[in-house]
Design a protein around this motif. Sequence first.
Motif, PDB file in Angstrom:
ATOM      1  N   LEU A 223       0.855  -1.277  -0.275  1.00  0.00           N
ATOM      2  CA  LEU A 223       0.104  -0.028   0.006  1.00  0.00           C
ATOM      3  C   LEU A 223       0.871   1.159   0.038  1.00  0.00           C
ATOM      4  N   ARG A 224       2.100   1.239   0.439  1.00  0.00           N
ATOM      5  CA  ARG A 224       2.827   2.473   0.855  1.00  0.00           C
ATOM      6  C   ARG A 224       3.135   3.291  -0.518  1.00  0.00           C
ATOM      7  N   PRO A 225       3.555   2.485  -1.680  1.00  0.00           N
ATOM      8  CA  PRO A 225       3.867   3.195  -2.924  1.00  0.00           C
ATOM      9  C   PRO A 225       2.646   4.242  -3.195  1.00  0.00           C
ATOM     10  N   GLU A 226       1.478   3.623  -3.513  1.00  0.00           N
ATOM     11  CA  GLU A 226       0.345   4.377  -3.779  1.00  0.00           C
ATOM     12  C   GLU A 226      -0.067   5.429  -2.864  1.00  0.00           C
ATOM     13  N   TRP A 227      -0.057   4.791  -1.586  1.00  0.00           N
ATOM     14  CA  TRP A 227      -0.306   6.139  -0.668  1.00  0.00           C
ATOM     15  C   TRP A 227       0.554   7.340  -0.759  1.00  0.00           C
ATOM     16  N   ALA A 228       1.801   7.085  -0.815  1.00  0.00           N
ATOM     17  CA  ALA A 228       2.845   8.035  -0.946  1.00  0.00           C
ATOM     18  C   ALA A 228       2.834   8.853  -2.175  1.00  0.00           C
ATOM     19  N   ALA A 229       2.268   8.348  -3.435  1.00  0.00           N
ATOM     20  CA  ALA A 229       2.161   8.857  -4.353  1.00  0.00           C
ATOM     21  C   ALA A 229       0.777   9.981  -4.451  1.00  0.00           C
ATOM     22  N   GLU A 230      -0.153   9.492  -3.630  1.00  0.00           N
ATOM     23  CA  GLU A 230      -1.437  10.404  -3.413  1.00  0.00           C
ATOM     24  C   GLU A 230      -0.952  11.512  -2.593  1.00  0.00           C
TER      25      GLU A 230
ATOM     26  N   MET B 279      -9.035   4.894   0.587  1.00  0.00           N
ATOM     27  CA  MET B 279      -7.856   3.700   0.980  1.00  0.00           C
ATOM     28  C   MET B 279      -7.967   3.484   2.437  1.00  0.00           C
ATOM     29  N   ALA B 280      -7.960   4.535   3.069  1.00  0.00           N
ATOM     30  CA  ALA B 280      -7.874   4.512   4.543  1.00  0.00           C
ATOM     31  C   ALA B 280      -9.043   3.773   5.071  1.00  0.00           C
ATOM     32  N   ASP B 281     -10.265   3.980   4.593  1.00  0.00           N
ATOM     33  CA  ASP B 281     -11.593   3.088   5.015  1.00  0.00           C
ATOM     34  C   ASP B 281     -11.321   1.807   4.566  1.00  0.00           C
ATOM     35  N   ALA B 282     -10.930   1.543   3.598  1.00  0.00           N
ATOM     36  CA  ALA B 282     -11.031   0.223   2.913  1.00  0.00           C
ATOM     37  C   ALA B 282     -10.103  -0.721   3.867  1.00  0.00           C
ATOM     38  N   MET B 283      -8.659  -0.175   4.230  1.00  0.00           N
ATOM     39  CA  MET B 283      -8.058  -0.870   4.888  1.00  0.00           C
ATOM     40  C   MET B 283      -8.292  -0.780   6.467  1.00  0.00           C
ATOM     41  N   GLY B 284      -9.140   0.237   6.858  1.00  0.00           N
ATOM     42  CA  GLY B 284      -9.525   0.142   8.335  1.00  0.00           C
ATOM     43  C   GLY B 284      -8.245   0.830   9.258  1.00  0.00           C
ATOM     44  N   PHE B 285      -7.822   2.087   8.697  1.00  0.00           N
ATOM     45  CA  PHE B 285      -6.849   2.840   9.507  1.00  0.00           C
ATOM     46  C   PHE B 285      -7.281   4.168   9.658  1.00  0.00           C
ATOM     47  N   ALA B 286      -6.907   4.994  10.661  1.00  0.00           N
ATOM     48  CA  ALA B 286      -6.977   6.272  10.947  1.00  0.00           C
ATOM     49  C   ALA B 286      -5.756   7.254  10.222  1.00  0.00           C
ATOM     50  N   ALA B 287      -6.549   8.405   9.727  1.00  0.00           N
ATOM     51  CA  ALA B 287      -5.476   9.377   9.273  1.00  0.00           C
ATOM     52  C   ALA B 287      -5.915  10.784   9.533  1.00  0.00           C
ATOM     53  N   PRO B 288      -4.887  11.630   9.869  1.00  0.00           N
ATOM     54  CA  PRO B 288      -5.227  12.779  10.171  1.00  0.00           C
ATOM     55  C   PRO B 288      -5.748  13.938   8.766  1.00  0.00           C
TER      56      PRO B 288
ATOM     57  N   LEU C 221      -0.222  13.181   6.524  1.00  0.00           N
ATOM     58  CA  LEU C 221      -0.555  11.878   5.951  1.00  0.00           C
ATOM     59  C   LEU C 221       0.391  10.808   5.206  1.00  0.00           C
ATOM     60  N   ARG C 222       1.274  11.406   4.841  1.00  0.00           N
ATOM     61  CA  ARG C 222       2.382  10.375   4.279  1.00  0.00           C
ATOM     62  C   ARG C 222       3.086   9.880   5.503  1.00  0.00           C
ATOM     63  N   GLY C 223       3.099  10.501   6.444  1.00  0.00           N
ATOM     64  CA  GLY C 223       3.903   9.849   7.944  1.00  0.00           C
ATOM     65  C   GLY C 223       3.092   8.738   8.372  1.00  0.00           C
ATOM     66  N   VAL C 224       1.626   8.552   7.876  1.00  0.00           N
ATOM     67  CA  VAL C 224       0.888   7.485   8.473  1.00  0.00           C
ATOM     68  C   VAL C 224       1.426   6.298   8.201  1.00  0.00           C
ATOM     69  N   LEU C 225       1.796   5.974   6.685  1.00  0.00           N
ATOM     70  CA  LEU C 225       2.047   4.751   6.677  1.00  0.00           C
ATOM     71  C   LEU C 225       3.846   4.587   6.308  1.00  0.00           C
ATOM     72  N   ALA C 226       4.655   5.703   6.767  1.00  0.00           N
ATOM     73  CA  ALA C 226       5.879   5.866   6.774  1.00  0.00           C
ATOM     74  C   ALA C 226       6.502   4.506   7.397  1.00  0.00           C
ATOM     75  N   PRO C 227       7.658   3.817   6.788  1.00  0.00           N
ATOM     76  CA  PRO C 227       8.136   2.744   7.497  1.00  0.00           C
ATOM     77  C   PRO C 227       8.566   3.250   8.780  1.00  0.00           C
ATOM     78  N   GLN C 228       8.643   2.257  10.059  1.00  0.00           N
ATOM     79  CA  GLN C 228       9.149   2.982  11.113  1.00  0.00           C
ATOM     80  C   GLN C 228      10.475   2.317  11.319  1.00  0.00           C
ATOM     81  N   THR C 229      11.435   3.114  11.782  1.00  0.00           N
ATOM     82  CA  THR C 229      12.778   2.865  11.807  1.00  0.00           C
ATOM     83  C   THR C 229      12.933   2.738  13.255  1.00  0.00           C
ATOM     84  N   ALA C 230      13.455   1.389  13.532  1.00  0.00           N
ATOM     85  CA  ALA C 230      13.806   1.370  15.147  1.00  0.00           C
ATOM     86  C   ALA C 230      15.138   2.080  15.496  1.00  0.00           C
ATOM     87  N   GLN C 231      14.972   2.713  16.708  1.00  0.00           N
ATOM     88  CA  GLN C 231      16.219   3.586  17.299  1.00  0.00           C
ATOM     89  C   GLN C 231      17.082   2.705  17.733  1.00  0.00           C
ATOM     90  N   PRO C 232      18.409   2.572  17.579  1.00  0.00           N
ATOM     91  CA  PRO C 232      19.026   1.600  18.138  1.00  0.00           C
ATOM     92  C   PRO C 232      19.424   2.054  19.957  1.00  0.00           C
TER      93      PRO C 232
END
Length: 212
Positions: A11-18, A41-50, A68-79
């Motif tokens: 989903l991320r590429p399409e969400w980011a493009a939008e 997209m958000a309603d279909a996948m069942g997640f909230a967005a600002p 909105l882009r940050g909602v599905l941004a990959p989460q980077t673990a902090q060392p």
Amino acid sequence: MIEDEELLAALRPEWAAECDALAAATDAASAQRVLARLRSMADAMGFAAPFPEPDAPFETLVAAAPALRGVLAPQTAQPSPARVLVVDDSRTIRRLLRGILDGAEGLELVGEAADGQEGLRLMAEHRPDLILLDLEMPVMDGMGFLAEWALAGTGAVVVVSSAAPPGSPAALEALRRGAFCCVSKPSGALSPDLADRAGVEIVAACRRAMTR
């Protein structure tokens, strides 16, 4: 939030493009069309967005794109920060080293010892990733500590001592015993420029030791 990482990845590429299209919108009508697709997209996948209010000004609609882009941004673990044990008989130097470590990202002080024997006890207790070690101490000096550390110690050792400037016999002996490197203290235990002058060198040595 969606927990299926494979679905997120798809989903991320399409969400980011939008989201990019929303940021590039030139009028309210085009921005609302993009937002409608994002909401679907958000309603279909069942997640909230600002999402902004539907009747928000055009500038507000476009400004929502980064959040909105940050909602599905990959989460980077902090060392996790490197856990540091300080072994030095000088209360003043321990305080100054504490201040240096407090201001250094990625380094966390977990214990302070006033001699090598106490340092060995705290080393066994805390299992540090890094040890800042003085050489001239009562009860057990730094060389004695290194002899015990070499048998069953944890973490890298950075010697911080006025008795072992780089290249000196004491420094070479400390390296032979397994220390990663030796960093000189500034002349005078009360030197006011420790944090500025020696602090940079000490932190740099710590970072090198942790990436060896």
